[in-house]
Design an enzyme around this catalytic site. Structure first.
Site, PDB file in Angstrom:
ATOM      1  N   GLU A 177       9.672  11.818 -61.564  1.00  0.00           N
ATOM      2  CA  GLU A 177      10.194  11.483 -60.230  1.00  0.00           C
ATOM      3  C   GLU A 177       9.418  12.303 -59.201  1.00  0.00           C
ATOM      4  O   GLU A 177       9.364  13.527 -59.317  1.00  0.00           O
ATOM      5  CB  GLU A 177      11.689  11.817 -60.149  1.00  0.00           C
ATOM      6  CG  GLU A 177      12.300  11.335 -58.838  1.00  0.00           C
ATOM      7  CD  GLU A 177      13.526  12.127 -58.394  1.00  0.00           C
ATOM      8  OE1 GLU A 177      14.309  11.573 -57.613  1.00  0.00           O
ATOM      9  OE2 GLU A 177      13.698  13.295 -58.807  1.00  0.00           O
ATOM     10  N   ASP A 211      17.033  13.383 -69.174  1.00  0.00           N
ATOM     11  CA  ASP A 211      16.641  13.872 -67.857  1.00  0.00           C
ATOM     12  C   ASP A 211      16.199  15.323 -68.025  1.00  0.00           C
ATOM     13  O   ASP A 211      16.870  16.110 -68.695  1.00  0.00           O
ATOM     14  CB  ASP A 211      17.838  13.789 -66.910  1.00  0.00           C
ATOM     15  CG  ASP A 211      17.446  13.311 -65.540  1.00  0.00           C
ATOM     16  OD1 ASP A 211      16.549  13.934 -64.942  1.00  0.00           O
ATOM     17  OD2 ASP A 211      18.039  12.331 -65.048  1.00  0.00           O
ATOM     18  N   ASP A 262      12.833  15.214 -63.342  1.00  0.00           N
ATOM     19  CA  ASP A 262      13.424  15.309 -62.015  1.00  0.00           C
ATOM     20  C   ASP A 262      12.484  16.019 -61.031  1.00  0.00           C
ATOM     21  O   ASP A 262      11.962  17.090 -61.358  1.00  0.00           O
ATOM     22  CB  ASP A 262      14.716  16.126 -62.171  1.00  0.00           C
ATOM     23  CG  ASP A 262      15.615  16.065 -60.967  1.00  0.00           C
ATOM     24  OD1 ASP A 262      16.110  14.974 -60.652  1.00  0.00           O
ATOM     25  OD2 ASP A 262      15.844  17.128 -60.349  1.00  0.00           O
ATOM     26  N   HIS A 278      20.733   6.228 -59.381  1.00  0.00           N
ATOM     27  CA  HIS A 278      21.920   6.999 -59.011  1.00  0.00           C
ATOM     28  C   HIS A 278      21.797   7.681 -57.650  1.00  0.00           C
ATOM     29  O   HIS A 278      22.752   8.285 -57.183  1.00  0.00           O
ATOM     30  CB  HIS A 278      22.188   8.045 -60.095  1.00  0.00           C
ATOM     31  CG  HIS A 278      21.109   9.088 -60.148  1.00  0.00           C
ATOM     32  ND1 HIS A 278      19.805   8.795 -60.500  1.00  0.00           N
ATOM     33  CD2 HIS A 278      21.119  10.410 -59.851  1.00  0.00           C
ATOM     34  CE1 HIS A 278      19.078   9.893 -60.427  1.00  0.00           C
ATOM     35  NE2 HIS A 278      19.844  10.888 -60.035  1.00  0.00           N
ATOM     36  N   ASP A 279      20.601   7.643 -57.046  1.00  0.00           N
ATOM     37  CA  ASP A 279      20.404   8.255 -55.724  1.00  0.00           C
ATOM     38  C   ASP A 279      20.301   7.214 -54.616  1.00  0.00           C
ATOM     39  O   ASP A 279      20.153   7.582 -53.446  1.00  0.00           O
ATOM     40  CB  ASP A 279      19.092   9.063 -55.710  1.00  0.00           C
ATOM     41  CG  ASP A 279      19.128  10.266 -56.623  1.00  0.00           C
ATOM     42  OD1 ASP A 279      20.220  10.840 -56.823  1.00  0.00           O
ATOM     43  OD2 ASP A 279      18.055  10.641 -57.139  1.00  0.00           O
TER      44      ASP A 279
HETATM   45  C1  GLC Z   1      16.605  14.224 -58.063  1.00  0.00           C
HETATM   46  C2  GLC Z   1      17.832  13.591 -58.675  1.00  0.00           C
HETATM   47  C3  GLC Z   1      18.995  13.808 -57.766  1.00  0.00           C
HETATM   48  C4  GLC Z   1      19.214  15.295 -57.635  1.00  0.00           C
HETATM   49  C5  GLC Z   1      17.940  16.005 -57.172  1.00  0.00           C
HETATM   50  C6  GLC Z   1      18.039  17.483 -57.395  1.00  0.00           C
HETATM   51  O1  GLC Z   1      16.223  13.602 -56.904  1.00  0.00           O
HETATM   52  O2  GLC Z   1      17.591  12.249 -58.957  1.00  0.00           O
HETATM   53  O3  GLC Z   1      20.156  13.172 -58.208  1.00  0.00           O
HETATM   54  O4  GLC Z   1      20.236  15.550 -56.721  1.00  0.00           O
HETATM   55  O5  GLC Z   1      16.803  15.596 -57.879  1.00  0.00           O
HETATM   56  O6  GLC Z   1      18.026  17.761 -58.769  1.00  0.00           O
END
Ligand code: GLC
Length: 562
Positions: free
Chosen positions: A267, A112, A214, A339-340
């Site tokens: 992402e 990540d 991320d 995980h979100d």
């Molecule tokens: C992304 C991650 C999440 C995190 C956010 C801030 O969306 O997947 O878990 O809280 O970024 O880093």
């Protein structure tokens, strides 16, 4: 892509297709996967001890959620040091051993990469905040208060409250699109970019196989910081004008000239199909694929925790639009949870009466789309959402802040806010992995950092694998199918019966082969006509043990070769 048979052998196009078109990624959330030292928190040793399990499943890649040193306000997405491993997870030598073991089993490791922001404990931010003329001042977004002393603009953070925090030391505000412990880096400063690229190169030198990036479309801001721009689904504050330039530069500086096979996935909240084509067009060299959010936003109303019923037709037509949109250029990533997000079987299936059937139905539907599928730990045994009875049991900063703000500032009823957390909260996915029916589900010998889902005695790896209708076994077949069958990896997608309220049907075609998926997304049997006559077609895979060939039973899914 031209028809391969016209200008050469059929193999020309399949061998030209990147390796990740045939790959399946498994996401490990290290805190919750397996604990090897009894401190109640999962770690690298735990992951290593389960590599045999992942090899058996057949996945090609592990995406590791962050394991870097972190104060853990956002479970590692607030990084204090990009160059090391948090002692809670192990050491750099544990990491090297994990990579070596994984590679020896043919599994790649993707890290990540969290570089929209750092932790406020990162040395860069410590320096930056120390004075207005520190050389790293400009590495973050500092702004003077407005005349009345208030924040530079009205943006709110993704985790509730304002997106700016006043730092008393210098009397200026810094920007944080997430928690106040996660200050945003200023990517317009070339030194920031070079520092990040150098760090990425060091991880590649260490043997990692790529990055899951991320919230990477947030790195380029609209630095006019206009009031109101970060509200609503449009996320106007993302995708600043330099986003493509930054990603192309990153790609060049980090990957150019490297031998090896890497994977990059960005992402990107709020990304549109048109943007995604640009980001993933191989000729532009930005990222291999993106995580988009449209299909996981359809069942929320005014905000994320405002859970509304899913419109199934909207879901399948949305995914089909992404299939069509990236058919010629670019590539999709495929996911229904991570995980979100809540657990897919609770969100899109029936996690009680038809748990196994609906878990496998969605597995078949998703893995038969065109794109790279992502499995989130526990999905492969049909793990479900959790419903803790009070907010005390929750650990996720997003859920806790939302609860506090809604109850304390907006006078919402605690029960109604908790219902939203039950439906959409991120801890649904973050309770420990269920390995067996022993205490704490075999996750730890200590006290788990978050309670285990109380249904672990029935739903766990050992029980699932012993069952004649094993979800794990079904996923194993899906993964093998993608490895073996070019149509699954590369075939053209066509949605059938798009407005049917319960039938999910589509074909995948490549050369002379056509595969058909029919799935009954309902607690009731489906005995209408299928959109394609399947008389004489061969059943490749089905999620009920005995195929009757008759009407589709509740949550039954079949894959035919026509
Ligand atoms: C992304 C991650 C999440 C995190 C956010 C801030 O969306 O997947 O878990 O809280 O970024 O880093």
């Amino acid at each position: 892509m031209t028809d391969a048979t016209e200008n050469g052998t059929k193999d020309d196009t399949s061998t030209a297709a990147p390796w990740w078109t045939r790959a399946v990624v498994y996401q490990v959330y290290p805190r919750s996967f397996a604990d090897s030292d009894g401190d109640g928190i999962g770690d690298l040793g735990g992951i290593r001890s389960r590599l045999g399990y992942l090899a058996k499943l057949g996945v090609d890649v592990i995406w590791l959620s962050p394991v870097y040193p972190s104060p853990q306000h956002d479970n590692g997405y607030d990084i204090r040091d990009y160059e090391d491993i948090d002692p809670v997870f192990g050491s750099l030598s544990d990491f090297d051993e994990l990579v070596a073991d994984a590679h020896s089993r043919g599994i790649r490791i993707v890290m990540d990469l969290v570089v929209n922001h750092t932790s406020d404990e990162h040395a860069w931010f410590q320096e930056s905040r120390s004075s207005t003329d520190n050389p790293k001042r400009d590495w973050y977004w500092w702004r003077a208060p407005r005349e009345d002393g208030s924040a530079p603009n009205d943006w709110t953070s993704a985790f509730s409250g304002p997106a700016w925090t006043l730092d008393e030391a210098t009397g200026e505000y810094y920007l944080h699109l997430f928690a106040k412990q996660q200050p945003d880096l200023n990517w317009e400063n070339p030194d920031v970019r070079q520092a990040v690229y150098a760090m990425m190169r060091r991880w590649l030198d260490r043997g990692v196989d790529g990055f899951r990036m991320d919230v990477i479309n947030l790195i380029a801001k609209r630095a006019e910081f206009i009031d109101g721009e970060n509200r609503g689904a449009g996320l106007g504050f993302t995708m600043g004008p330099q986003i493509h330039e930054f990603l192309q530069e990153m790609n060049r500086e980090v990957f150019a000239g490297r031998e090896g096979e890497y994977l990059t996935v960005g992402e990107m909240p709020g990304v549109s199909i048109e943007d995604a084509v640009l980001f993933t067009d191989p000729d532009r060299a930005e990222v291999d694929m993106v995580f988009q959010f449209e299909h996981v936003s359809l069942d929320s109303g005014a905000h994320k925790f405002d859970a509304i019923p899913l419109d199934f037709v909207a879901l399948k037509t949305n995914l089909a639009r992404w299939q069509d949109g990236l058919a010629e250029r670019g590539w999709n990533s495929l996911y229904l949870n991570n995980h979100d997000q809540p657990r897919l079987v609770s969100r899109f299936g029936n996690d009680e009466q038809y748990r196994v059937e609906s878990a496998t139905l969605w597995g078949l539907v998703l893995h038969l789309h065109r794109g790279t599928p992502y499995i989130y730990q526990g999905e492969e045994i049909g793990m479900t959402n959790v419903r803790f009875e009070s907010i005390e049991y929750y650990r996720d900063i997003e859920s806790i802040n939302h609860y506090r703000e809604a109850v304390e500032e907006f006078d919402a009823s605690p029960a109604s806010v908790l219902a939203g957390v039950h439906a959409r909260g991120r801890d649904n996915a973050r309770t420990p992995m269920h390995w067996d029916a022993s205490e704490h589900a075999g996750f730890t010998t200590g006290k788990p950092w978050i309670e285990v889902n109380p249904n672990y005695p029935e739903i766990n790896v050992e029980a699932d694998r012993a069952s004649s209708s094993s979800v794990f076994d079904f996923y194993r077949k899906l993964i093998a199918l993608r490895h073996e069958n070019e149509t699954v990896a590369l075939g053209d997608f066509e949605l059938l019966a798009p407005s049917h309220p319960t039938l999910y049907a589509f074909t995948r075609t490549r050369g002379t082969e056509t595969l058909l998926v029919v799935a009954n997304v309902s607690d009731d049997a489906f005995d209408g006509d299928l959109p394609v006559d399947v008389t004489g077609a061969g059943l490749v895979l089905g999620n009920y043990a005995n195929d009757t060939g008759g009407p589709l039973r509740p949550w039954e899914a079949r894959l035919y070769r026509l």
